[in-house]
Design an enzyme around this catalytic site. Structure first.
Site, PDB file in Angstrom:
ATOM      1  N   CYS A 217       0.818  -1.217   0.000  1.00 15.23           N
ATOM      2  CA  CYS A 217       0.000   0.000   0.000  1.00 15.23           C
ATOM      3  C   CYS A 217       0.847   1.261   0.000  1.00 15.23           C
ATOM      4  O   CYS A 217       0.322   2.371  -0.099  1.00 15.23           O
ATOM      5  CB  CYS A 217      -0.954  -0.015   1.198  1.00 15.23           C
ATOM      6  SG  CYS A 217      -2.130  -1.375   1.114  1.00 15.23           S
TER       7      CYS A 217
ATOM      8  N   HIS B 209      -2.617   7.034   3.873  1.00 16.07           N
ATOM      9  CA  HIS B 209      -3.149   5.841   3.202  1.00 16.07           C
ATOM     10  C   HIS B 209      -4.434   5.427   3.920  1.00 16.07           C
ATOM     11  O   HIS B 209      -4.463   5.318   5.154  1.00 16.07           O
ATOM     12  CB  HIS B 209      -2.102   4.717   3.263  1.00 16.07           C
ATOM     13  CG  HIS B 209      -2.683   3.368   2.986  1.00 16.07           C
ATOM     14  ND1 HIS B 209      -3.400   3.101   1.839  1.00 16.07           N
ATOM     15  CD2 HIS B 209      -2.666   2.219   3.702  1.00 16.07           C
ATOM     16  CE1 HIS B 209      -3.798   1.836   1.870  1.00 16.07           C
ATOM     17  NE2 HIS B 209      -3.374   1.277   2.985  1.00 16.07           N
TER      18      HIS B 209
ATOM     19  N   ASN C  92      -9.972   0.109   1.739  1.00 18.37           N
ATOM     20  CA  ASN C  92      -8.529   0.140   1.506  1.00 18.37           C
ATOM     21  C   ASN C  92      -8.251  -0.283   0.062  1.00 18.37           C
ATOM     22  O   ASN C  92      -8.455  -1.440  -0.298  1.00 18.37           O
ATOM     23  CB  ASN C  92      -7.839  -0.815   2.497  1.00 18.37           C
ATOM     24  CG  ASN C  92      -6.329  -0.827   2.350  1.00 18.37           C
ATOM     25  OD1 ASN C  92      -5.778  -0.373   1.355  1.00 18.37           O
ATOM     26  ND2 ASN C  92      -5.651  -1.378   3.354  1.00 18.37           N
TER      27      ASN C  92
HETATM   28  N1  COA Z   1     -17.459  -9.091  11.830  1.00 22.29           N
HETATM   29  C1  COA Z   1     -17.675  -9.493  13.089  1.00 22.29           C
HETATM   30  N2  COA Z   1     -16.698  -9.945  13.891  1.00 22.29           N
HETATM   31  C2  COA Z   1     -15.450  -9.989  13.395  1.00 22.29           C
HETATM   32  C3  COA Z   1     -15.168  -9.581  12.090  1.00 22.29           C
HETATM   33  C4  COA Z   1     -16.224  -9.126  11.306  1.00 22.29           C
HETATM   34  N3  COA Z   1     -16.053  -8.688  10.031  1.00 22.29           N
HETATM   35  N4  COA Z   1     -13.857  -9.727  11.871  1.00 22.29           N
HETATM   36  C5  COA Z   1     -13.314 -10.207  13.004  1.00 22.29           C
HETATM   37  N5  COA Z   1     -14.289 -10.369  13.917  1.00 22.29           N
HETATM   38  C6  COA Z   1     -14.161 -10.867  15.275  1.00 22.29           C
HETATM   39  C7  COA Z   1     -12.921 -11.677  15.470  1.00 22.29           C
HETATM   40  O1  COA Z   1     -13.126 -12.991  15.019  1.00 22.29           O
HETATM   41  C8  COA Z   1     -12.726 -11.593  16.964  1.00 22.29           C
HETATM   42  O2  COA Z   1     -13.588 -12.505  17.567  1.00 22.29           O
HETATM   43  P1  COA Z   1     -13.097 -13.357  18.830  1.00 22.29           P
HETATM   44  O3  COA Z   1     -12.754 -12.345  19.887  1.00 22.29           O
HETATM   45  O4  COA Z   1     -14.294 -14.198  19.165  1.00 22.29           O
HETATM   46  O5  COA Z   1     -11.913 -14.123  18.346  1.00 22.29           O
HETATM   47  C9  COA Z   1     -13.248 -10.183  17.300  1.00 22.29           C
HETATM   48  O6  COA Z   1     -14.042  -9.770  16.165  1.00 22.29           O
HETATM   49  C10 COA Z   1     -12.171  -9.162  17.535  1.00 22.29           C
HETATM   50  O7  COA Z   1     -11.211  -9.321  16.563  1.00 22.29           O
HETATM   51  P2  COA Z   1      -9.955  -8.412  16.580  1.00 22.29           P
HETATM   52  O8  COA Z   1      -9.050  -8.859  15.505  1.00 22.29           O
HETATM   53  O9  COA Z   1      -9.433  -8.274  17.988  1.00 22.29           O
HETATM   54  O10 COA Z   1     -10.571  -7.012  16.173  1.00 22.29           O
HETATM   55  P3  COA Z   1      -9.830  -5.651  16.086  1.00 22.29           P
HETATM   56  O11 COA Z   1     -10.488  -4.705  17.015  1.00 22.29           O
HETATM   57  O12 COA Z   1      -8.339  -5.780  16.137  1.00 22.29           O
HETATM   58  O13 COA Z   1     -10.181  -5.191  14.594  1.00 22.29           O
HETATM   59  C11 COA Z   1      -9.191  -5.106  12.416  1.00 22.29           C
HETATM   60  C12 COA Z   1      -9.764  -5.983  13.499  1.00 22.29           C
HETATM   61  C13 COA Z   1      -8.757  -5.974  11.237  1.00 22.29           C
HETATM   62  C14 COA Z   1     -10.276  -4.133  11.940  1.00 22.29           C
HETATM   63  C15 COA Z   1      -7.992  -4.306  13.004  1.00 22.29           C
HETATM   64  O14 COA Z   1      -7.092  -5.181  13.623  1.00 22.29           O
HETATM   65  C16 COA Z   1      -7.272  -3.510  11.973  1.00 22.29           C
HETATM   66  O15 COA Z   1      -7.778  -2.505  11.518  1.00 22.29           O
HETATM   67  N6  COA Z   1      -6.041  -3.921  11.576  1.00 22.29           N
HETATM   68  C17 COA Z   1      -5.311  -3.265  10.515  1.00 22.29           C
HETATM   69  C18 COA Z   1      -5.795  -3.782   9.196  1.00 22.29           C
HETATM   70  C19 COA Z   1      -5.270  -3.000   8.027  1.00 22.29           C
HETATM   71  O16 COA Z   1      -5.565  -1.843   7.905  1.00 22.29           O
HETATM   72  N7  COA Z   1      -4.479  -3.648   7.161  1.00 22.29           N
HETATM   73  C20 COA Z   1      -3.956  -3.062   5.983  1.00 22.29           C
HETATM   74  C21 COA Z   1      -2.800  -2.192   6.293  1.00 22.29           C
HETATM   75  S1  COA Z   1      -2.146  -1.524   4.818  1.00 22.29           S
END
Ligand code: COA
Length: 334
Positions: A118, A245, A275
């Site tokens: 990205c 980004h 994204n």
């Molecule tokens: N809908 C509902 N629940 C979801 C879900 C969805 N789409 N995706 C994940 N969950 C669940 C998970 O399974 C987890 O459940 P569990 O606690 O029973 O295991 C729970 O939600 C929390 O997951 P977690 O990963 O702790 O959530 P988070 O608050 O970290 O948010 C992201 C997840 C991916 C949104 C966050 O980590 C993030 O933004 N990361 C960066 C991603 C990114 O931008 N990448 C590209 C960079 S260039």
């Protein structure tokens, strides 16, 4: 890395262009096939919908549309090189850029792809500025194009909601250091020890360690932004527009907060496009230029983070592109 400034002529932004595929997938559309909710996606990411390319729309198709719009907007006398930043080329071989150049009637010019996740668009700006500084090119067409929605497994609720498809482009022309639109010192970096945090052996097989990626994204974009602003001689309080980004709105809000840039000076379109990888920054520039959030004279800080890990930042004063026709459809050619 230490911020670097090209020693020859400066590279100056002289036009922007963008393209999104027509099909829109809302969060509610996703709930029909994934165990998720609109509320979960919006509260974690700020995303409400994304544009998705159909099977008949390639990365090259999106790149050509965005680049053509940028060329129409600036009508440069010549284009000496074309760079396409992408993580999702249409084929492993050959690169996407030569076909894009030919479709733009630019057959014969140097044209190459650049992969830096990205952060690809900022890496492409840097290498293009280098071509201009070295006298190899006077005008470079720089495109960021990605079909990132093709990377997650279609049933993976943790990644599918995050990504969308699109392309953005800028025309860089030879100019003078310090003039409006001139790219300032570049900050670029990478860290392969984080290579497994976001990886995809092939489309449909994306793996992402969300929490770790989140942390690295905030830290790297904040640090790079700080370095780029300092190298440009700016106080962070002087930044009029932060253009991060568009990974997700929680990440970009954290970056703005760490930098002390007020929320209102941070540009965003992640709600509408998700994204979009290397397309993210030029799509946002085109959109914000079209709707007036980005005005001539704005001290503008671009920053990105992505798979690799890679990151970067660059400062520029937004130029007067008033000769440029506003892209149709609130900022995007569709
Ligand atoms: N809908 C509902 N629940 C979801 C879900 C969805 N789409 N995706 C994940 N969950 C669940 C998970 O399974 C987890 O459940 P569990 O606690 O029973 O295991 C729970 O939600 C929390 O997951 P977690 O990963 O702790 O959530 P988070 O608050 O970290 O948010 C992201 C997840 C991916 C949104 C966050 O980590 C993030 O933004 N990361 C960066 C991603 C990114 O931008 N990448 C590209 C960079 S260039």
């Amino acid at each position: 890395m230490t911020p670097t400034t090209a020693r020859g002529p400066a590279a100056v932004v002289s036009a922007v262009g963008s393209a999104l595929p027509p099909d829109v997938v809302s969060n509610n559309d996703l709930t029909a096939r994934l165990d998720t909710t609109d509320e979960w996606i919006r509260s974690r990411t700020g995303i409400t919908r994304r544009h998705i390319a159909g099977a008949d729309q390639s990365t090259a198709d999106l790149a050509v549309r965005a680049a053509a719009q940028a060329l129409t907007n600036s009508e440069p006398e010549y284009v000496d090189a074309l760079v396409v930043a992408t993580t999702t080329p249409d084929r492993c071989c050959p690169a996407t850029a030569p076909a894009v150049a030919t479709r733009l009637r630019l057959t014969g010019i140097p044209a190459y792809d650049l992969a830096a996740g990205c952060t690809g668009f900022l890496y492409a700006l840097a290498t293009s500025a280098g071509l201009i500084a070295a006298g190899t090119a006077r005008t470079v067409l720089v495109v960021g194009a990605d079909r990132l929605a093709s990377l997650p497994h279609p049933e993976d609720r943790t990644t599918v909601p995050l990504f969308g498809d699109g392309a953005g482009a800028v025309v860089l022309r030879q100019g003078c250091e310090g003039e409006p639109g001139a790219l300032g010192p570049m900050v670029l970096g990478s860290d392969g020890t984080g290579a497994d945090l976001i990886r995809a052996a092939r489309p449909g097989a994306l793996h992402m360690d969300g929490a770790d990626v989140f942390r690295h994204a905030v830290d790297r974009m904040s640090a790079a932004s700080r370095q780029a602003a300092t190298a440009a001689g700016w106080d962070l309080a002087d930044v009029d527009r932060l253009v991060p980004h568009q990974a997700n709105s929680r990440i970009t809000s954290f970056v703005a907060r760490q930098l002390g840039v007020p929320e209102g000076r941070q540009l965003s379109n992640v709600a509408e496009v998700g994204n979009t990888g290397a397309a993210s920054i030029p799509l946002l520039l085109a959109r914000a230029f079209a709707d007036g959030r980005l005005k001539p004279g704005h001290r503008t800080l671009l920053t990105a983070f992505g798979a690799g890990l890679t990151w970067g930042a660059v400062a520029l004063t937004w130029p007067d592109l008033s000769r440029t026709r506003l892209p149709e459809g609130a900022g995007h050619d569709r």
